[in-house]
Design an enzyme around this catalytic site. Structure first.
Site, PDB file in Angstrom:
ATOM      1  N   ARG A  92      14.350  23.266  68.067  1.00 22.82           N
ATOM      2  CA  ARG A  92      14.574  21.825  67.936  1.00 22.82           C
ATOM      3  C   ARG A  92      13.323  21.116  67.457  1.00 22.82           C
ATOM      4  O   ARG A  92      13.384  20.183  66.690  1.00 22.82           O
ATOM      5  CB  ARG A  92      14.993  21.224  69.272  1.00 22.82           C
ATOM      6  CG  ARG A  92      16.326  21.704  69.783  1.00 22.82           C
ATOM      7  CD  ARG A  92      16.525  21.273  71.191  1.00 22.82           C
ATOM      8  NE  ARG A  92      15.506  21.940  72.010  1.00 22.82           N
ATOM      9  CZ  ARG A  92      15.513  22.013  73.324  1.00 22.82           C
ATOM     10  NH1 ARG A  92      16.457  21.434  74.003  1.00 22.82           N
ATOM     11  NH2 ARG A  92      14.578  22.653  73.986  1.00 22.82           N
ATOM     12  N   SER A 130      20.403  21.566  77.250  1.00 23.68           N
ATOM     13  CA  SER A 130      21.304  21.718  78.396  1.00 23.68           C
ATOM     14  C   SER A 130      20.854  20.841  79.554  1.00 23.68           C
ATOM     15  O   SER A 130      21.678  20.252  80.258  1.00 23.68           O
ATOM     16  CB  SER A 130      21.355  23.182  78.838  1.00 23.68           C
ATOM     17  OG  SER A 130      21.937  23.983  77.845  1.00 23.68           O
TER      18      SER A 130
END
Length: 169
Positions: A92, A130
């Site tokens: 990311r 998450s």
């Protein structure tokens, strides 16, 4: 010989960012094994290993060349067991790269024939993790665009259960 890639992770829970990496990887390799690991560094996962496998199965049922599995122990040992030569890691941001680069070098030291392929996430998921999904869900926020629609109810029910258990204690 078919080209097999392994996409390992905790997936607690799987997010749309993970799905993006799985879909893109499935277009490159003959088979992609999404390998849910029991990570001793991540204490108290929200979902059990079995629940995470089931959530991924629900979320990826329309991707034909993937398999969902789980493992404990060294990733390299799992790679040998599955006769796979490529590890897929989604990135990311630069902060992800440092850790994943270190792990890629370690895996390469353990087996120089296993390669790690880094895939940048789609920009629209660069903020997504998450942990962020769990936090948003815990406080009643909307997770509709964060996780696959097939598992939203599962996540919300689990969060409700966690909140009830925390109130009882």
């Amino acid at each position: 010989m078919s080209k097999i890639a392994v996409y390992p992770g905790s997936f607690d829970p799987i997010t749309n960012g993970h799905i993006d990496i799985i879909e893109r990887t499935s277009k490159i390799f003959d088979k992609v094994i999404v390998a849910v690991l029991e990570n001793p560094d991540k204490k108290n996962p929200l979902f059990t290993l079995e629940e995470r496998v089931e959530l991924i199965n629900k979320a990826t049922k329309n991707i034909p060349n993937i398999e969902i599995d789980s493992f404990k122990g060294l990733l390299i040992d799992y790679m040998h067991k599955r006769n796979a030569k490529v590890i897929i890691k989604g990135l990311r941001a630069v902060s992800d790269f440092e850790y994943e680069f270190q792990m890629a070098l370690l895996n390469n030291k353990l087996d120089a024939e296993v390669e790690t392929l880094f895939m940048m996430t789609n920009n629209k998921y660069s903020y997504l993790s998450s942990s962020a999904v769990k936090q948003v869900a815990m406080y009643g926020g909307c997770i509709k665009e964060l996780v696959p629609g097939e598992i939203i109810t599962d996540i919300l029910l689990k969060m409700k259960s966690v909140r009830l258990n925390n109130k009882v204690k």
